[in-house]
Design a protein around this motif. Structure first.
Motif, PDB file in Angstrom:
ATOM      1  N   PRO A  51       2.134  51.235 -51.267  1.00 60.75           N
ATOM      2  CA  PRO A  51       1.446  49.957 -51.495  1.00 60.75           C
ATOM      3  C   PRO A  51       0.165  49.853 -50.683  1.00 60.75           C
ATOM      4  O   PRO A  51       0.076  50.341 -49.553  1.00 60.75           O
ATOM      5  N   LYS A  52      -0.837  49.210 -51.263  1.00 60.18           N
ATOM      6  CA  LYS A  52      -2.105  48.976 -50.575  1.00 60.18           C
ATOM      7  C   LYS A  52      -1.878  47.988 -49.443  1.00 60.18           C
ATOM      8  O   LYS A  52      -1.253  46.944 -49.624  1.00 60.18           O
ATOM      9  N   GLN A  53      -2.357  48.332 -48.268  1.00 61.86           N
ATOM     10  CA  GLN A  53      -2.195  47.469 -47.115  1.00 61.86           C
ATOM     11  C   GLN A  53      -3.391  46.518 -47.009  1.00 61.86           C
ATOM     12  O   GLN A  53      -4.525  46.959 -46.818  1.00 61.86           O
ATOM     13  N   LEU A  54      -3.148  45.249 -47.139  1.00 55.77           N
ATOM     14  CA  LEU A  54      -4.194  44.240 -47.010  1.00 55.77           C
ATOM     15  C   LEU A  54      -4.271  43.749 -45.570  1.00 55.77           C
ATOM     16  O   LEU A  54      -3.283  43.846 -44.827  1.00 55.77           O
ATOM     17  N   PRO A  55      -5.394  43.194 -45.154  1.00 57.32           N
ATOM     18  CA  PRO A  55      -5.451  42.551 -43.834  1.00 57.32           C
ATOM     19  C   PRO A  55      -4.392  41.455 -43.737  1.00 57.32           C
ATOM     20  O   PRO A  55      -4.096  40.772 -44.728  1.00 57.32           O
ATOM     21  N   GLU A  56      -3.809  41.281 -42.585  1.00 59.14           N
ATOM     22  CA  GLU A  56      -2.753  40.286 -42.411  1.00 59.14           C
ATOM     23  C   GLU A  56      -3.230  38.877 -42.726  1.00 59.14           C
ATOM     24  O   GLU A  56      -2.441  38.023 -43.140  1.00 59.14           O
ATOM     25  N   ASN A  57      -4.521  38.625 -42.547  1.00 59.06           N
ATOM     26  CA  ASN A  57      -5.052  37.280 -42.783  1.00 59.06           C
ATOM     27  C   ASN A  57      -5.703  37.139 -44.158  1.00 59.06           C
ATOM     28  O   ASN A  57      -6.475  36.214 -44.392  1.00 59.06           O
ATOM     29  N   ALA A  58      -5.389  38.047 -45.078  1.00 57.46           N
ATOM     30  CA  ALA A  58      -5.952  37.952 -46.432  1.00 57.46           C
ATOM     31  C   ALA A  58      -5.542  36.626 -47.069  1.00 57.46           C
ATOM     32  O   ALA A  58      -4.383  36.213 -46.990  1.00 57.46           O
ATOM     33  N   ARG A  59      -6.472  35.976 -47.716  1.00 54.62           N
ATOM     34  CA  ARG A  59      -6.229  34.670 -48.321  1.00 54.62           C
ATOM     35  C   ARG A  59      -5.569  34.830 -49.693  1.00 54.62           C
ATOM     36  O   ARG A  59      -5.607  35.910 -50.279  1.00 54.62           O
ATOM     37  N   PRO A  60      -4.977  33.718 -50.217  1.00 54.77           N
ATOM     38  CA  PRO A  60      -4.195  33.826 -51.459  1.00 54.77           C
ATOM     39  C   PRO A  60      -4.945  34.441 -52.636  1.00 54.77           C
ATOM     40  O   PRO A  60      -4.370  35.234 -53.382  1.00 54.77           O
TER      41      PRO A  60
END
Length: 401
Positions: free
Chosen positions: A3-12
Motif C-alpha cells: 500500500p502507498k504510504q501517505l503522510p500521517e496528516n494527509a487530509r480527507p
C-alpha cells in the motif's frame, strides 16, 4: 507492491484519492482490477502457511480478500478514521454482517425504530427468529435509550440520520450509554456520509455504509462496507463473511475506488444545493412539511450542527398536503428529478416511501414513524440547484391543480 504510504496528516480529500493504493509491477496510475477468484502459491509449504495466517499482502480466495477489494477497504477506513474495514456485496450485507456476526441466541439489542425497511426486517424478523431479543425505541429520546439498555445488552443500532424522515440521533450520547454496559454501537451513517460526519469520532464502535449510495455516487454498482477496530473486523466480521459469502466483487470495488476520488467534491456540492432547495421550498403552499436538518426549524437542528458542522446533508423529506394523490401528481410532473428508490446519486432522485421502501410496514407502523401518504424522499444530485428548484415548484403546482 504494498500500500502507498501517505503522510500521517494527509487530509480527507487526499486520502480519498490515494489511501490504500497498491500498484503491480507495471506501476499503473489507475488502480488495477484483479479480476480473479483464486491465487497461486509458489509451493505447498507456502499454501499451508497462508491458510494458517495471511499477511497484509497475501491472498487466498476472493471470498476471503482480493487486492482491489483491499485497496477499497483501506481507503474507506482511512477516510472514516477507523483501524480497518471489510467490504461487502451490498449495504444490507454490511448491516446484516455487522449485527449477525456479533450476536447469538439470547442476546439483547436496542435499536431506533425509525429505520430503512430492510434494516427493520433484519432486526424485527431475522434476528428475533434466531433468538435475539430486540427492543425498539424512539431514537431521538435519550431517556428511552437509557431505559431500554440493560446490563446484558450486546449492541445498539441506529441510523445517524433516519430514512426517510431525517431524524438526527445524538451519536455520542447513545454510544456512551451503550459503552457503559459493554455493548457495542453500530451506526448506519449512509445519509450523513464519511465526508460530512465521522461517526467514530463521535463514539461509534462500528460504522456501516451502503457504498451503493454516495460512495459510488453514479448509480452503477452495489457495495457495502463495515468500518471498525481491527479486532472487530478481523476476528468477528471476517470469519462470518468469508464463510457465508457476502464479499464484494473486485470490479465493484474498483468502481467504488473511482467514486471515492470525487466523493468530497460531490457530497459538498450536493449538500450546498440541498440547502438552497430546502430554503426555496420552505413555507410554500402545498407542502405541509419541508424537512431538512440544515433548516433552523428542524427539531434536531442544533444537534445536527454539532455533528455535521455547517451542513445539512444531501437529503430532504417533503410532505404534500394532499396525501398520496398529491404526492403522485407531484412525482409524475417532475421533468429533471427522476423517480427511483436509490439515493446519493449525481442525478436527483425522488421516491414515495409509503409505497416503495417502507411499503411492507403496516399503516400503524408508518404512522408511528411519520411516514404519511403525502411524504416523499428527495436525494439532491449535481444538477444546477436553480433548475431543481424550478422543477420541484412545477411539480408542486401540478400537485395543487
Amino acid at each position: 507492491m504494498g500500500p502507498k504510504q501517505l503522510p500521517e496528516n494527509a487530509r480527507p480529500r487526499t486520502t480519498a484519492i490515494h489511501g490504500g493504493t497498491r500498484r503491480s509491477q507495471y506501476n499503473e496510475v489507475s488502480e488495477a482490477i484483479f479480476l480473479t477468484q483464486g491465487f497461486v502459491y509458489d509451493n505447498a509449504e507456502q499454501a499451508e502457511a497462508r491458510f494458517i495466517e495471511s499477511g497484509d499482502d497475501e491472498f487466498i480466495y476472493a471470498r476471503y480478500g482480493n487486492p482491489t477489494v483491499r485497496m477499497f477497504e483501506e481507503r474507506i477506513a482511512a477516510l472514516e478514521g477507523t483501524e480497518d474495514a471489510f467490504a461487502t456485496a451490498s449495504g444490507m450485507a454490511a448491516v446484516n454482517a455487522a449485527l449477525t456476526s456479533h450476536l447469538k441466541a439470547g442476546d439483547h439489542v436496542v435499536s431506533a425504530k425509525a429505520l430503512f425497511g430492510s434494516c427493520l426486517y433484519i432486526l424485527e424478523d431475522i434476528l428475533t427468529r434466531y433468538g435475539v431479543e430486540v427492543t425498539f425505541v424512539d431514537g431521538c429520546d435519550l431517556a428511552a435509550w437509557k431505559a431500554a439498555i440493560r446490563p446484558d445488552t450486546k449492541a445498539v443500532f441506529f441510523e445517524s440520520m433516519s430514512n426517510p424522515t431525517l431524524e438526527v440521533i445524538d451519536i455520542r450520547a447513545v454510544c456512551d450509554l451503550a459503552r457503559a454496559v459493554g455493548a457495542i454501537s453500530i451506526v448506519d451513517n449512509v445519509f450523513a456520509t464519511p465526508v460530512l460526519q465521522r461517526s467514530g469520532e463521535l463514539g461509534a464502535d462500528v460504522i456501516v455504509y451502503s457504498a451503493t449510495k454516495h460512495i459510488d455516487g453514479q448509480g452503477r454498482c452495489l457495495a457495502g462496507v463495515i468500518c471498525g477496530t481491527r479486532e472487530f473486523i478481523r476476528k468477528t466480521v471476517e470469519p462470518y463473511l468469508k464463510h457465508t459469502g457476502g464479499s464484494l466483487s473486485p470490479f465493484n470495488a474498483w468502481v467504488m475506488l473511482k467514486g471515492l476520488e470525487t466523493i468530497e467534491l460531490r457530497v459538498r456540492a450536493q449538500a450546498e444545493s440541498a440547502a438552497k432547495v430546502a430554503s426555496a421550498l420552505q413555507g410554500k403552499d402545498g407542502f405541509s412539511q419541508v424537512v431538512y436538518p440544515g433548516l433552523t426549524d428542524h427539531p434536531q437542528y442544533e444537534l445536527n450542527q454539532s455533528q455535521m458542522p455547517g451542513a445539512g446533508g444531501t437529503m430532504l423529506a417533503l410532505e404534500l398536503a394532499g396525501g398520496k394523490e398529491a404526492a403522485f401528481k407531484f412525482l409524475n410532473a417532475l421533468k429533471i428529478v427522476v423517480i427511483s428508490n436509490n439515493l446519493g446519486d449525481a442525478k436527483s432522485i425522488i421516491t414515495h416511501p409509503a409505497t416503495t421502501t417502507h411499503q411492507r410496514l403496516t399503516d400503524e407502523q408508518r404512522a408511528e414513524l411519520g411516514i404519511s401518504d403525502g411524504l416523499v424522499r428527495l436525494s439532491i444530485g449535481l444538477e444546477d440547484p436553480q433548475d431543481l428548484i424550478e422543477d420541484l415548484l412545477g411539480g408542486l403546482a401540478a400537485a395543487r391543480a
